[in-house]
Design a protein around this motif. Structure first.
Motif, mmCIF file in Angstrom:
data_model
loop_
_atom_site.group_PDB
_atom_site.id
_atom_site.type_symbol
_atom_site.label_atom_id
_atom_site.label_comp_id
_atom_site.label_asym_id
_atom_site.label_seq_id
_atom_site.Cartn_x
_atom_site.Cartn_y
_atom_site.Cartn_z
ATOM 1 N N HIS A 17 0.833 -1.204 0.000
ATOM 2 C CA HIS A 17 0.000 0.000 0.000
ATOM 3 C C HIS A 17 0.868 1.254 0.000
ATOM 4 C CE1 HIS A 17 -2.640 3.090 1.889
ATOM 5 N NE2 HIS A 17 -3.522 2.550 1.065
ATOM 6 N N LYS A 18 1.887 1.277 0.841
ATOM 7 C CA LYS A 18 2.797 2.430 0.904
ATOM 8 C C LYS A 18 3.475 2.655 -0.441
ATOM 9 C CE LYS A 18 6.716 4.185 3.613
ATOM 10 N NZ LYS A 18 7.700 4.474 2.599
ATOM 11 N N THR A 19 3.889 1.569 -1.083
ATOM 12 C CA THR A 19 4.540 1.665 -2.386
ATOM 13 C C THR A 19 3.568 2.211 -3.431
ATOM 14 O OG1 THR A 19 5.981 -0.181 -1.807
ATOM 15 C CG2 THR A 19 5.792 0.342 -4.144
ATOM 16 N N LEU A 20 2.323 1.751 -3.389
ATOM 17 C CA LEU A 20 1.311 2.242 -4.328
ATOM 18 C C LEU A 20 1.019 3.725 -4.089
ATOM 19 C CD1 LEU A 20 -1.128 -0.796 -4.290
ATOM 20 C CD2 LEU A 20 0.199 0.004 -6.265
ATOM 21 N N VAL A 21 0.951 4.126 -2.826
ATOM 22 C CA VAL A 21 0.719 5.538 -2.500
ATOM 23 C C VAL A 21 1.866 6.383 -3.031
ATOM 24 C CG1 VAL A 21 0.600 7.206 -0.600
ATOM 25 C CG2 VAL A 21 -0.782 5.117 -0.513
ATOM 26 N N GLU A 22 3.093 5.954 -2.785
ATOM 27 C CA GLU A 22 4.255 6.702 -3.273
ATOM 28 C C GLU A 22 4.250 6.796 -4.793
ATOM 29 O OE1 GLU A 22 7.405 4.467 -1.451
ATOM 30 O OE2 GLU A 22 7.237 5.559 0.451
ATOM 31 N N ASN A 23 3.881 5.715 -5.445
ATOM 32 C CA ASN A 23 3.810 5.692 -6.909
ATOM 33 C C ASN A 23 2.748 6.680 -7.406
ATOM 34 O OD1 ASN A 23 4.658 4.312 -9.449
ATOM 35 N ND2 ASN A 23 2.499 3.709 -9.485
ATOM 36 N N GLU A 24 1.593 6.673 -6.770
ATOM 37 C CA GLU A 24 0.515 7.577 -7.175
ATOM 38 C C GLU A 24 0.884 9.023 -6.872
ATOM 39 O OE1 GLU A 24 -3.085 7.873 -9.209
ATOM 40 O OE2 GLU A 24 -1.846 6.120 -8.869
ATOM 41 N N MET A 25 1.546 9.273 -5.756
ATOM 42 C CA MET A 25 1.994 10.633 -5.408
ATOM 43 C C MET A 25 2.989 11.144 -6.453
ATOM 44 S SD MET A 25 0.786 12.127 -2.672
ATOM 45 C CE MET A 25 -0.156 11.729 -1.213
ATOM 46 N N ALA A 26 3.845 10.264 -6.944
ATOM 47 C CA ALA A 26 4.819 10.673 -7.957
ATOM 48 C C ALA A 26 4.100 11.122 -9.235
ATOM 49 C CB ALA A 26 5.778 9.528 -8.262
ATOM 50 N N HIS A 27 2.997 10.457 -9.585
ATOM 51 C CA HIS A 27 2.218 10.854 -10.763
ATOM 52 C C HIS A 27 1.438 12.136 -10.498
ATOM 53 C CE1 HIS A 27 3.493 7.186 -12.390
ATOM 54 N NE2 HIS A 27 2.355 6.596 -12.663
ATOM 55 N N PHE A 28 1.015 12.334 -9.272
ATOM 56 C CA PHE A 28 0.187 13.482 -8.909
ATOM 57 C C PHE A 28 1.008 14.766 -8.853
ATOM 58 C CE2 PHE A 28 -1.962 16.306 -5.908
ATOM 59 C CZ PHE A 28 -3.242 16.310 -6.445
ATOM 60 N N LEU A 85 1.607 -2.020 -11.579
ATOM 61 C CA LEU A 85 2.469 -3.211 -11.639
ATOM 62 C C LEU A 85 3.369 -3.179 -12.865
ATOM 63 C CD1 LEU A 85 0.210 -6.252 -10.672
ATOM 64 C CD2 LEU A 85 2.342 -5.575 -9.590
ATOM 65 N N GLN A 86 2.808 -2.769 -13.988
ATOM 66 C CA GLN A 86 3.561 -2.753 -15.245
ATOM 67 C C GLN A 86 4.550 -1.598 -15.311
ATOM 68 O OE1 GLN A 86 0.290 -2.717 -18.005
ATOM 69 N NE2 GLN A 86 0.137 -4.944 -18.041
ATOM 70 N N ASP A 87 4.222 -0.476 -14.661
ATOM 71 C CA ASP A 87 5.043 0.721 -14.774
ATOM 72 C C ASP A 87 6.119 0.859 -13.700
ATOM 73 O OD1 ASP A 87 3.448 1.385 -16.920
ATOM 74 O OD2 ASP A 87 2.238 2.840 -15.809
ATOM 75 N N SER A 88 5.954 0.166 -12.576
ATOM 76 C CA SER A 88 6.865 0.387 -11.457
ATOM 77 C C SER A 88 7.481 -0.921 -10.963
ATOM 78 C CB SER A 88 6.106 1.048 -10.296
ATOM 79 O OG SER A 88 6.903 1.055 -9.139
ATOM 80 N N PRO A 89 8.785 -1.072 -11.119
ATOM 81 C CA PRO A 89 9.449 -2.260 -10.582
ATOM 82 C C PRO A 89 9.279 -2.374 -9.068
ATOM 83 C CG PRO A 89 10.919 -1.085 -12.070
ATOM 84 C CD PRO A 89 9.712 -0.217 -11.875
ATOM 85 N N THR A 90 9.209 -1.241 -8.373
ATOM 86 C CA THR A 90 9.043 -1.258 -6.918
ATOM 87 C C THR A 90 7.680 -1.825 -6.541
ATOM 88 O OG1 THR A 90 10.430 0.713 -6.843
ATOM 89 C CG2 THR A 90 9.240 0.160 -4.843
ATOM 90 N N VAL A 91 6.641 -1.436 -7.268
ATOM 91 C CA VAL A 91 5.304 -1.988 -7.030
ATOM 92 C C VAL A 91 5.313 -3.482 -7.343
ATOM 93 C CG1 VAL A 91 2.880 -1.978 -7.782
ATOM 94 C CG2 VAL A 91 4.074 0.193 -7.391
ATOM 95 N N ALA A 92 5.942 -3.859 -8.443
ATOM 96 C CA ALA A 92 5.998 -5.279 -8.812
ATOM 97 C C ALA A 92 6.710 -6.107 -7.747
ATOM 98 C CB ALA A 92 6.687 -5.441 -10.170
ATOM 99 N N MET A 93 7.768 -5.563 -7.161
ATOM 100 C CA MET A 93 8.484 -6.287 -6.109
ATOM 101 C C MET A 93 7.618 -6.417 -4.853
ATOM 102 S SD MET A 93 12.341 -4.789 -6.751
ATOM 103 C CE MET A 93 12.748 -4.915 -5.053
ATOM 104 N N ALA A 94 6.915 -5.350 -4.484
ATOM 105 C CA ALA A 94 6.038 -5.395 -3.310
ATOM 106 C C ALA A 94 4.882 -6.374 -3.552
ATOM 107 C CB ALA A 94 5.511 -4.000 -2.983
ATOM 108 N N HIS A 95 4.387 -6.397 -4.774
ATOM 109 C CA HIS A 95 3.332 -7.343 -5.142
ATOM 110 C C HIS A 95 3.846 -8.778 -5.009
ATOM 111 C CE1 HIS A 95 0.031 -9.120 -7.492
ATOM 112 N NE2 HIS A 95 0.964 -9.796 -8.111
#
Length: 135
Positions: free
Chosen positions: A24-35, A112-122
């Motif tokens: 969840h934290k990784t997804l939030v950080e990923n979304e914040m980076a886009h925002f 998942l497709q755009d972020s290796p960090t999200v993919a690793m957390a997944h």
């Protein structure tokens, strides 16, 4: 990355919650980076709780709250059935359904497709789920 699963259901739920919280934290950080820049921690919290761009993440937030409440519940302690129920809930949430592509699934798959960090957390969450006892 510990995939050994304790036999105590409370410990299993705590371990599952910890791994889901990291995703969840990784997804939030990923979304914040886009925002873009969000300001203070309070500003970020306001975005997470009220901005439409972050609404899809609330589904994971709600699961985390449920698990935390279950762990704190003195009258109905965590048991194997609770662990299995949360395992099933999380697996359903994270498994794409071609018949019913929800906003969550679309955005999650994109992350998942755009972020290796999200993919690793997944992957870490998938390993934790696989290590839990089956039904």
């Amino acid at each position: 990355m510990n995939t050994q699963t304790p036999s105590d259901p409370r410990a299993q739920l705590r371990a599952l919650s910890a791994v889901l919280r990291r995703l969840h934290k990784t997804l939030v950080e990923n979304e914040m980076a886009h925002f873009g820049p969000a300001g203070s921690a309070f500003d970020q919290l306001q975005l997470l709780t009220s901005h439409p761009q972050f609404a899809w993440l609330r589904q994971i937030s709600e699961i985390l709250v449920e698990i935390d409440e279950r762990l704190d519940d003195k009258e109905q302690p965590a048991d194997a059935a609770a662990v299995q129920a949360y395992k099933t809930l999380i697996e359903r949430q994270l498994t794409p359904d071609p018949e019913a592509q929800t906003e969550f699934q679309q955005k999650y798959l994109s992350a998942l497709q755009d972020s290796p960090t999200v993919a690793m957390a997944h992957g870490e969450l998938r390993r934790q789920l696989a290590a839990l006892p089956g039904a």
